[in-house]
Design an enzyme around this catalytic site. Sequence first.
Site, PDB file in Angstrom:
ATOM      1  N   LYS A   1       0.840  -1.201   0.000  1.00 39.62           N
ATOM      2  CA  LYS A   1       0.000   0.000   0.000  1.00 39.62           C
ATOM      3  C   LYS A   1       0.879   1.257   0.000  1.00 39.62           C
ATOM      4  CE  LYS A   1      -3.815  -2.438   2.124  1.00 39.62           C
ATOM      5  NZ  LYS A   1      -4.506  -2.894   3.321  1.00 39.62           N
TER       6      LYS A   1
ATOM      7  N   GLN B 298      -4.360  -1.443   9.584  1.00 40.32           N
ATOM      8  CA  GLN B 298      -4.340  -2.784   9.001  1.00 40.32           C
ATOM      9  C   GLN B 298      -4.939  -3.797   9.972  1.00 40.32           C
ATOM     10  OE1 GLN B 298      -3.246  -3.542   5.756  1.00 40.32           O
ATOM     11  NE2 GLN B 298      -4.133  -5.537   6.226  1.00 40.32           N
TER      12      GLN B 298
ATOM     13  N   ASP C 265     -11.037   3.035   4.054  1.00 37.66           N
ATOM     14  CA  ASP C 265     -11.439   1.622   3.935  1.00 37.66           C
ATOM     15  C   ASP C 265     -12.966   1.493   3.864  1.00 37.66           C
ATOM     16  OD1 ASP C 265      -9.413  -0.222   3.678  1.00 37.66           O
ATOM     17  OD2 ASP C 265      -8.962  -0.307   5.827  1.00 37.66           O
TER      18      ASP C 265
END
Length: 292
Positions: A54, A98, A121
């Site tokens: 990422k 994460q 997200d």
Amino acid sequence: MSNAKIIDGVVVSKQLREEVGRRAAALTAKGVTPGLAVVLVGDDPASAVYVRNKVKACEQHGLFSTLDRMPASVTEHELLTRIRQLNEDPTIHGILVQLPLPPHIDSHKVIEAIAAGKDVDGFHVANAGALMTGRPQFRPCTPYGVMKMLEAYGLSATGKHAVVIGRSNIVGKPMALLLLEAGATVTMCHSKTVDLSSLTKSADIVVAAVGKRNVLTGDMVKPGATVIDVGMNKNDDGKLCGDIDFAGVSEVAGHVTPVPGGVGPMTITMLLVNTLESAERAFRDGTVRPTT
Ligand code: NAP
């Protein structure tokens, strides 16, 4: 014999990432570089790889990123404090923690601590609710990527019967909502579904998001259907594979995504898109300060 056309996530990603790069450069020229803050807790090797990819993707496409690495022993309070700092940081337009987090940390609480306007997200209840009520702000990256793949191959969901296998908050549920938003008639399936095959056989679009190999085989697919494989599993040789029997499904389906090279690359691409759009929105609203 394989009949299905391959939906190539690498090709679709490349096109979208080029556009991200152009728009990020345009925003940077106005004094604001889109910024993503990534927070990694603990030393799970798979999470470390995802995070590295990422951060690298940001660097390659004109976004800047910060990476907070916290030990597995970090307290929930310390993590929440860091998230609040990032919420207040005007140079950060997206925050990603994460998952999974260590068991002593309440993931739900952590996700809710992220400012909804920076929740790239799309997992915050405000964003889940916005999606549910037809006013999405951030669409969760994996299902959003699936919609972009369908779009890229001219596969309209309008009026189609779509079956989503899997009902997780991060893939299955938002996937069903996005297909619904696109005009599909959606059936959601899960581990308690009786006679999955009878449902998938009538589907024009099947999305498998389960995490088990061979959940969908060729005899379960309607000829010409579009089959999207979100699953990430290991085969007997330890190689990455999806949820579907790719060879068998390819004989019957009209379009199919491979693993690797299908949905996987799209997830990071949509993270870049969400971060860029967050920065563009903040710039329009005047809520960011120049980063240069
Ligand atoms: P998850 O939270 O474990 O959810 C799996 C879902 O599958 C659950 O809803 C479960 O039903 C259902 N299920 C389990 N066995 C089933 C069966 N035999 N038949 C029908 N449904 C069944 O997983 P997830 O986070 O959604 O991820 C799903 C897969 O996608 C995993 O392989 C994951 O690694 C992969 N993934 C890939 C990407 C990517 O970028 N490509 C991104 C995210 C996830 P119940 O709810 O009844 O338990």
